[in-house]
Write a protein that holds these residues in place. Structure first.
Motif, PDB file in Angstrom:
ATOM      1  N   UNK A  10       0.833  -1.202   0.000  1.00 46.50           N
ATOM      2  CA  UNK A  10       0.000   0.000   0.000  1.00 46.50           C
ATOM      3  C   UNK A  10       0.870   1.254   0.000  1.00 46.50           C
ATOM      4  N   UNK A  11       0.303   2.344  -0.483  1.00 48.67           N
ATOM      5  CA  UNK A  11       1.017   3.615  -0.567  1.00 48.67           C
ATOM      6  C   UNK A  11       1.466   4.079   0.815  1.00 48.67           C
ATOM      7  N   UNK A  12       2.695   4.568   0.888  1.00 45.39           N
ATOM      8  CA  UNK A  12       3.281   5.026   2.145  1.00 45.39           C
ATOM      9  C   UNK A  12       3.536   6.526   2.059  1.00 45.39           C
ATOM     10  N   UNK A  13       3.211   7.236   3.133  1.00 49.99           N
ATOM     11  CA  UNK A  13       3.535   8.658   3.237  1.00 49.99           C
ATOM     12  C   UNK A  13       4.746   8.811   4.144  1.00 49.99           C
ATOM     13  N   UNK A  14       5.812   9.378   3.619  1.00 49.04           N
ATOM     14  CA  UNK A  14       7.042   9.534   4.390  1.00 49.04           C
ATOM     15  C   UNK A  14       7.009  10.744   5.291  1.00 49.04           C
ATOM     16  N   UNK A  15       8.135  11.005   5.974  1.00 50.12           N
ATOM     17  CA  UNK A  15       8.217  12.117   6.919  1.00 50.12           C
ATOM     18  C   UNK A  15       7.995  13.462   6.241  1.00 50.12           C
ATOM     19  N   UNK A  16       8.366  13.563   4.955  1.00 53.25           N
ATOM     20  CA  UNK A  16       8.235  14.827   4.228  1.00 53.25           C
ATOM     21  C   UNK A  16       6.826  15.065   3.698  1.00 53.25           C
ATOM     22  N   UNK A  17       5.980  14.038   3.770  1.00 49.55           N
ATOM     23  CA  UNK A  17       4.647  14.137   3.191  1.00 49.55           C
ATOM     24  C   UNK A  17       4.578  13.565   1.789  1.00 49.55           C
ATOM     25  N   UNK A  18       5.742  13.270   1.189  1.00 49.21           N
ATOM     26  CA  UNK A  18       5.761  12.630  -0.126  1.00 49.21           C
ATOM     27  C   UNK A  18       5.247  11.198  -0.013  1.00 49.21           C
ATOM     28  N   UNK A  19       4.781  10.660  -1.135  1.00 48.07           N
ATOM     29  CA  UNK A  19       4.181   9.326  -1.113  1.00 48.07           C
ATOM     30  C   UNK A  19       4.949   8.380  -2.023  1.00 48.07           C
ATOM     31  N   UNK A  20       4.905   7.108  -1.664  1.00 50.52           N
ATOM     32  CA  UNK A  20       5.556   6.084  -2.466  1.00 50.52           C
ATOM     33  C   UNK A  20       4.762   4.777  -2.350  1.00 50.52           C
ATOM     34  N   UNK A  21       4.685   4.058  -3.455  1.00 50.05           N
ATOM     35  CA  UNK A  21       4.034   2.755  -3.424  1.00 50.05           C
ATOM     36  C   UNK A  21       5.094   1.676  -3.648  1.00 50.05           C
ATOM     37  N   UNK A  22       5.354   0.831  -2.659  1.00 51.23           N
ATOM     38  CA  UNK A  22       6.386  -0.208  -2.798  1.00 51.23           C
ATOM     39  C   UNK A  22       6.088  -1.164  -3.952  1.00 51.23           C
ATOM     40  N   UNK A  23       7.150  -1.691  -4.531  1.00 48.56           N
ATOM     41  CA  UNK A  23       7.000  -2.698  -5.575  1.00 48.56           C
ATOM     42  C   UNK A  23       6.621  -4.058  -4.988  1.00 48.56           C
ATOM     43  N   UNK A  24       7.124  -4.313  -3.775  1.00 48.74           N
ATOM     44  CA  UNK A  24       6.948  -5.632  -3.168  1.00 48.74           C
ATOM     45  C   UNK A  24       6.608  -5.495  -1.689  1.00 48.74           C
ATOM     46  N   UNK A  25       6.187  -6.627  -1.098  1.00 47.45           N
ATOM     47  CA  UNK A  25       5.946  -6.722   0.343  1.00 47.45           C
ATOM     48  C   UNK A  25       6.996  -7.656   0.938  1.00 47.45           C
ATOM     49  N   UNK A  26       7.311  -7.464   2.213  1.00 46.67           N
ATOM     50  CA  UNK A  26       8.296  -8.350   2.831  1.00 46.67           C
ATOM     51  C   UNK A  26       7.773  -9.787   2.914  1.00 46.67           C
ATOM     52  N   UNK A  27       6.472  -9.943   2.845  1.00 43.57           N
ATOM     53  CA  UNK A  27       5.892 -11.294   2.896  1.00 43.57           C
ATOM     54  C   UNK A  27       5.968 -12.009   1.550  1.00 43.57           C
ATOM     55  N   UNK A  28       6.452 -11.326   0.506  1.00 39.77           N
ATOM     56  CA  UNK A  28       6.534 -11.956  -0.817  1.00 39.77           C
ATOM     57  C   UNK A  28       7.632 -13.011  -0.885  1.00 39.77           C
ATOM     58  N   UNK A  29       8.494 -13.036   0.121  1.00 39.58           N
ATOM     59  CA  UNK A  29       9.511 -14.083   0.260  1.00 39.58           C
ATOM     60  C   UNK A  29      10.493 -14.118  -0.918  1.00 39.58           C
ATOM     61  N   UNK A  30      10.879 -12.934  -1.388  1.00 40.83           N
ATOM     62  CA  UNK A  30      11.894 -12.863  -2.436  1.00 40.83           C
ATOM     63  C   UNK A  30      13.284 -12.909  -1.818  1.00 40.83           C
ATOM     64  N   UNK A  31      14.242 -13.387  -2.580  1.00 38.13           N
ATOM     65  CA  UNK A  31      15.645 -13.349  -2.166  1.00 38.13           C
ATOM     66  C   UNK A  31      16.330 -12.171  -2.843  1.00 38.13           C
ATOM     67  N   UNK A  32      17.261 -11.531  -2.124  1.00 38.50           N
ATOM     68  CA  UNK A  32      17.985 -10.387  -2.663  1.00 38.50           C
ATOM     69  C   UNK A  32      19.473 -10.543  -2.385  1.00 38.50           C
ATOM     70  N   UNK A  33      20.268  -9.882  -3.224  1.00 37.55           N
ATOM     71  CA  UNK A  33      21.711  -9.863  -3.023  1.00 37.55           C
ATOM     72  C   UNK A  33      22.123  -8.726  -2.086  1.00 37.55           C
ATOM     73  N   UNK A  34      21.384  -7.609  -2.158  1.00 34.54           N
ATOM     74  CA  UNK A  34      21.647  -6.446  -1.308  1.00 34.54           C
ATOM     75  C   UNK A  34      20.351  -5.975  -0.675  1.00 34.54           C
ATOM     76  N   UNK A  35      20.414  -5.629   0.603  1.00 30.33           N
ATOM     77  CA  UNK A  35      19.264  -5.019   1.280  1.00 30.33           C
ATOM     78  C   UNK A  35      19.733  -3.691   1.868  1.00 30.33           C
TER      79      UNK A  35
END
Length: 338
Positions: free
Chosen positions: A55-80
């Motif tokens: 879901x869309x997130x509002x940051x400290x500045x008031x700007x908004x961002x919609x994540x590409x993924x959820x932490x529950x999607x269980x993807x593997x990454x090389x860098x976090x």
């Protein structure tokens, strides 16, 4: 070359500059330089922004961002990458705890994990930094040490690297962190190309020249507070502990003990830090010589004060003036050169 998967872990407390800055830096590695030189595009990283939900997130500045993924999607990454949360750290929140567990899981799966500024609080909460060197913003040294006494904190460092765990100092250190990770995951040529395209200098690994001496006046010791005011009011001359002991009606031994307990500094150390801080202020604002500054602050031995300045600030007075005043020493009149 294998394209590496990067995950930038966003939250409602994030400073979005430390989300989009790394996003853009990684996404253009192997792309921007190649476009300029009419070479085949060779993107080195596949970058995703991950949140607790999509879901869309509002940051400290008031700007908004919609994540590409959820932490529950269980993807593997090389860098976090763990962005900064400014001063809005909430270690008891469910959001904080879920992200800490996620970072630990990604590390267990082999990912390199790296934090920017106050993101180090999440990284330290995983236990991955225990017994290891780490850094964060210099202004947060005291609360970090109190929360994580087992971490070897060094806020002089811009980047601290311990195997697959990295921490970066202030918010703008995200650029330095990205340069280091690009160099590590690709090679030095790709890092240099990226640095040239983005005009980022990644040879510096110190934040000591940016640090400001943080004065603790909330300790509640009235005698020490009086001494602190007396020191601040008399920076232009030599101040001895004997003078302060008489002023505070304490023995020198008692004063030193109380002062160290209240401020974490011995009296002489505190005086030196305060005088160097005043010297920095003068060098930032004026073009007087360092010899003049030294004598103004009660140091007849200019060489000693110059060495003290460099030890506490990390750079020479000449270099500090160049960094923060923009005045080159060879542009000053002869009598005003450092």
């Amino acid at each position: 070359m294998q394209v590496l998967k990067v995950n930038i872990l966003v939250s409602e407390n994030a400073l979005f500059s430390t989300v989009f800055g790394p996003f853009d830096m990684f996404i253009q590695a192997g792309v921007f330089w190649n476009k300029i030189h009419d070479l085949p595009l060779t993107p080195n990283f596949d970058v995703s922004i991950t949140g607790l939900t999509d879901k869309e997130i509002t940051g400290l500045s008031g700007a908004k961002i919609r994540p590409h993924k959820r932490i529950s999607d269980d993807d593997d990454f090389d860098l976090v990458i763990v962005p900064s949360e400014g001063m809005n750290i909430q270690p008891h929140s469910q959001s904080f705890k879920r992200r800490v567990a996620y970072i630990k899981l990604m590390h267990e799966r082999g990912a390199i994990v790296a934090s920017i500024c106050t993101g180090a609080f999440l990284l330290a909460a995983t236990g991955l930094l225990n017994g290891k060197t780490a850094t964060t913003h210099w202004a947060l040294e005291s609360p970090f040490r109190a929360a994580f006494p087992e971490v070897k904190l060094d806020t002089n460092l811009l980047i601290a690297e311990e195997g697959n765990v990295l921490t970066a100092g202030g918010v703008s250190a995200d650029q330095d962190l990205c340069m280091r990770l690009i160099e590590r995951c690709c090679d030095r040529d790709v890092a240099l190309q990226t640095a040239k395209c983005t005009l980022v200098d990644f040879h510096n690994n110190k934040q000591s020249s940016f640090k400001s001496f943080v004065i603790n006046k909330t300790h509640g010791d009235s005698a020490v507070l009086l001494c602190q005011k007396h020191i601040a009011d008399n920076l232009h001359r030599t101040i001895s502990i004997s003078e302060l002991a008489i002023f505070s009606n304490l023995t020198t031994k008692t004063l030193n003990r109380k002062f160290k307990k209240a401020t974490n500094y011995a009296v002489n150390e505190y005086i030196q830090h305060l005088k160097v801080e005043e010297a920095r202020r003068i060098l930032e604002a004026e073009t007087v010589s360092f010899e003049y500054v030294s004598q103004l602050l009660g140091y007849e031995n200019v060489s000693f004060f110059r060495r003290l300045f460099k030890r506490l600030v990390g750079v020479s007075p000449k270099e500090y003036r160049r960094l923060f005043n923009g005045v080159e020493s060879n542009s000053l009149p002869l009598a005003q050169k450092n």
